[in-house]
Write a protein that holds these residues in place. Structure first.
Motif, PDB file in Angstrom:
ATOM      1  N   VAL A 175      30.004 -35.301 -10.658  1.00 44.36           N
ATOM      2  CA  VAL A 175      29.775 -34.625  -9.379  1.00 44.36           C
ATOM      3  C   VAL A 175      28.714 -35.410  -8.623  1.00 44.36           C
ATOM      4  O   VAL A 175      27.516 -35.207  -8.812  1.00 44.36           O
ATOM      5  CB  VAL A 175      29.339 -33.159  -9.582  1.00 44.36           C
ATOM      6  N   THR A 176      29.177 -36.326  -7.778  1.00 42.78           N
ATOM      7  CA  THR A 176      28.260 -37.176  -7.027  1.00 42.78           C
ATOM      8  C   THR A 176      28.566 -37.162  -5.538  1.00 42.78           C
ATOM      9  O   THR A 176      27.671 -36.940  -4.715  1.00 42.78           O
ATOM     10  CB  THR A 176      28.309 -38.626  -7.551  1.00 42.78           C
ATOM     11  N   TYR A 342      26.601 -27.228 -13.124  1.00 42.38           N
ATOM     12  CA  TYR A 342      26.790 -28.549 -12.537  1.00 42.38           C
ATOM     13  C   TYR A 342      25.595 -29.013 -11.701  1.00 42.38           C
ATOM     14  O   TYR A 342      25.675 -30.042 -11.027  1.00 42.38           O
ATOM     15  CB  TYR A 342      28.062 -28.572 -11.682  1.00 42.38           C
ATOM     16  N   ARG A 343      24.515 -28.236 -11.752  1.00 39.04           N
ATOM     17  CA  ARG A 343      23.271 -28.599 -11.063  1.00 39.04           C
ATOM     18  C   ARG A 343      23.499 -28.793  -9.564  1.00 39.04           C
ATOM     19  O   ARG A 343      23.006 -29.760  -8.961  1.00 39.04           O
ATOM     20  CB  ARG A 343      22.662 -29.863 -11.689  1.00 39.04           C
ATOM     21  N   GLN A 344      24.236 -27.867  -8.986  1.00 41.34           N
ATOM     22  CA  GLN A 344      24.554 -27.924  -7.566  1.00 41.34           C
ATOM     23  C   GLN A 344      23.847 -26.784  -6.833  1.00 41.34           C
ATOM     24  O   GLN A 344      23.542 -25.747  -7.427  1.00 41.34           O
ATOM     25  CB  GLN A 344      26.065 -27.842  -7.357  1.00 41.34           C
ATOM     26  N   PRO A 345      23.600 -26.941  -5.529  1.00 40.92           N
ATOM     27  CA  PRO A 345      22.856 -25.918  -4.773  1.00 40.92           C
ATOM     28  C   PRO A 345      23.659 -24.638  -4.603  1.00 40.92           C
ATOM     29  O   PRO A 345      24.892 -24.651  -4.511  1.00 40.92           O
ATOM     30  CB  PRO A 345      22.594 -26.601  -3.429  1.00 40.92           C
ATOM     31  N   ALA A 346      22.949 -23.526  -4.512  1.00 42.61           N
ATOM     32  CA  ALA A 346      23.590 -22.211  -4.407  1.00 42.61           C
ATOM     33  C   ALA A 346      24.349 -22.040  -3.100  1.00 42.61           C
ATOM     34  O   ALA A 346      25.280 -21.225  -3.028  1.00 42.61           O
ATOM     35  CB  ALA A 346      22.541 -21.114  -4.568  1.00 42.61           C
ATOM     36  N   TRP A 347      23.985 -22.792  -2.046  1.00 43.86           N
ATOM     37  CA  TRP A 347      24.657 -22.591  -0.764  1.00 43.86           C
ATOM     38  C   TRP A 347      26.133 -23.001  -0.802  1.00 43.86           C
ATOM     39  O   TRP A 347      26.892 -22.683   0.123  1.00 43.86           O
ATOM     40  CB  TRP A 347      23.928 -23.322   0.357  1.00 43.86           C
ATOM     41  N   LEU A 348      26.559 -23.687  -1.864  1.00 42.24           N
ATOM     42  CA  LEU A 348      27.974 -24.020  -1.997  1.00 42.24           C
ATOM     43  C   LEU A 348      28.822 -22.802  -2.381  1.00 42.24           C
ATOM     44  O   LEU A 348      30.032 -22.805  -2.175  1.00 42.24           O
ATOM     45  CB  LEU A 348      28.168 -25.116  -3.046  1.00 42.24           C
TER      46      LEU A 348
END
Length: 392
Positions: A175-176, A342-348
């Motif tokens: 996930v980049t 996946y260490r992604q921001p919550a706004w997604l």
């Protein structure tokens, strides 16, 4: 109440069921089971089988991680070069000479026989070579999967300690890029929704699946299940493999990986689109009726909530707006654990309806390709009408 309000309430009711009644699919706590007792005194022999077709781009990152496995027992790696045109097999031999570590054998079986998909043909050849070594376990792993040094040891510990016949980990996908952030966590989220891991891992399972990138398989069970011959035409080979093992009386476990990563890049939307669409219609058994039902279901569950909220606010329909907004909130809330994994921001999370729309279009495209005779295409091979092999 208005028709829109009724539809929004139906969507909310579905989300209530998904939240509480679908095996808590949204939780990400199904990880490799901890050791049961002490580690084995006599570690079983393992052969790692890697099917590879045109993988020269990723092999320098993945193969060394296998050769460097810190495993106390006897282990070796067999890489099956499945008709590569980019020097995959030669590169693997060069990497082994430079890297050292576990012994490596590179085999080139030639083109698949009629009735076989390429990956399963390569696995068949690799597993035959492996069985001649007499291992207790086979690790089936894709060429784009990188393993931490203790990965094999932890897999074997889980299998032996919990008497499992198949232990599979869903590798953490790359996930980049922006499109990967939008689509990849949702891909795993949808898979977990379809095959809740808790249901799979029960002693009396309610679902069966595996993740093909990392599968530790007991050799005796593989022979009893006639793997891979029994599934030789399967495009969704991981789920077919798990079902064959289950039919043979084997115990299956599936969870999310912490020490296993996919390094294959999908930087553009087109790359991800092809990855999903090549097998989406196969998942629906090439059934137009299931396709219609899936499209309708995706629309009700994922598209209705934001539409009902917006239309309800615009038209002054409070019931539709509240039901749609609450359903959207539940949807986003269930997606947050996967984004954290996946260490992604919550706004997604609120963007999940848009991602679901893309998956809906990918599924329809998969059906169109099938009926045009293009079927499931991967690295120069097309399986126009892939089906599971019949039992004999």
């Amino acid at each position: 109440m208005s028709p829109l309000a009724w539809i929004a309430i139906a969507s909310l009711a579905v989300w209530g069921w998904l939240l509480l009644g679908q095996g808590f699919f949204w939780r990400t706590d199904q990880r490799l089971p901890p050791p049961a007792g002490t580690a084995p005194e006599d570690w079983p022999a393992v052969v790692v089988v890697v099917p590879a077709r045109d993988e020269a781009e990723v092999l320098p990152l993945s193969l060394p991680s296998l050769l460097a496995q810190d495993y106390p027992g006897r282990a070796e790696v067999i890489l099956v070069d499945d008709g590569s045109t980019d020097g995959t097999g030669t590169l693997a031999e060069e990497l082994a000479r430079c890297q050292g570590g576990l012994p490596l054998t590179v085999s080139r079986p030639g083109e698949p026989e009629p009735g076989w998909t390429g990956k399963l043909w390569a696995l068949r050849h690799g597993m035959r070579l492996a069985r001649a070594r007499g291992p207790e376990f086979l690790l089936l792993t894709d060429a784009d999967i990188a393993h931490e040094p203790d990965s094999l040891r932890l897999l074997v510990t889980a299998a032996t300690g919990h008497r499992l016949d198949l232990v599979s980990q869903m590798a953490r996908l790359r996930v980049t890029s922006g499109w990967e952030r939008l689509i990849v966590p949702a891909f795993v989220y949808f898979f977990c929704q379809l095959y809740p891991f808790r249901w799979i891992n029960r002693r009396r399972p309610l679902a069966t699946a595996a993740a093909g990138g990392c599968v530790l398989l007991r050799s005796e069970t593989a022979e009893r299940a006639r793997v891979p011959e029994a599934i030789r035409q399967a495009v969704i080979d991981d789920v077919s493999l798990a079902r064959a093992v289950r039919r043979a009386g084997g115990r299956v476990w599936l969870g999310l990986a912490d020490r296993v990563d996919s390094i294959r890049p999908y930087p553009r939307l087109g790359d991800l689109w092809r990855m999903v669409s090549r097998s989406a219609y196969t998942q629906l058994r090439h059934s137009p009726l299931l396709l219609v039902g899936t499209v309708a279901g995706l629309a009700l569950v994922y598209l209705v909530p934001p539409v009902a909220l917006a239309a309800g606010v615009w038209a002054g329909d409070a019931r539709a707006a509240w039901a749609g907004g609450l359903a959207w909130a539940v949807m986003a809330g269930t997606y947050l654990p996967m984004l954290r994994y996946y260490r992604q921001p919550a706004w997604l999370a609120p963007l999940l309806p848009f991602t679901a729309l893309l998956y809906l279009l990918m599924t329809v495209d998969s059906a169109v390709r099938h009926h045009q005779g293009r079927g499931a295409a991967w690295k120069g091979r097309t399986y126009a009408r892939p089906e599971a092999a019949p039992d004999r």
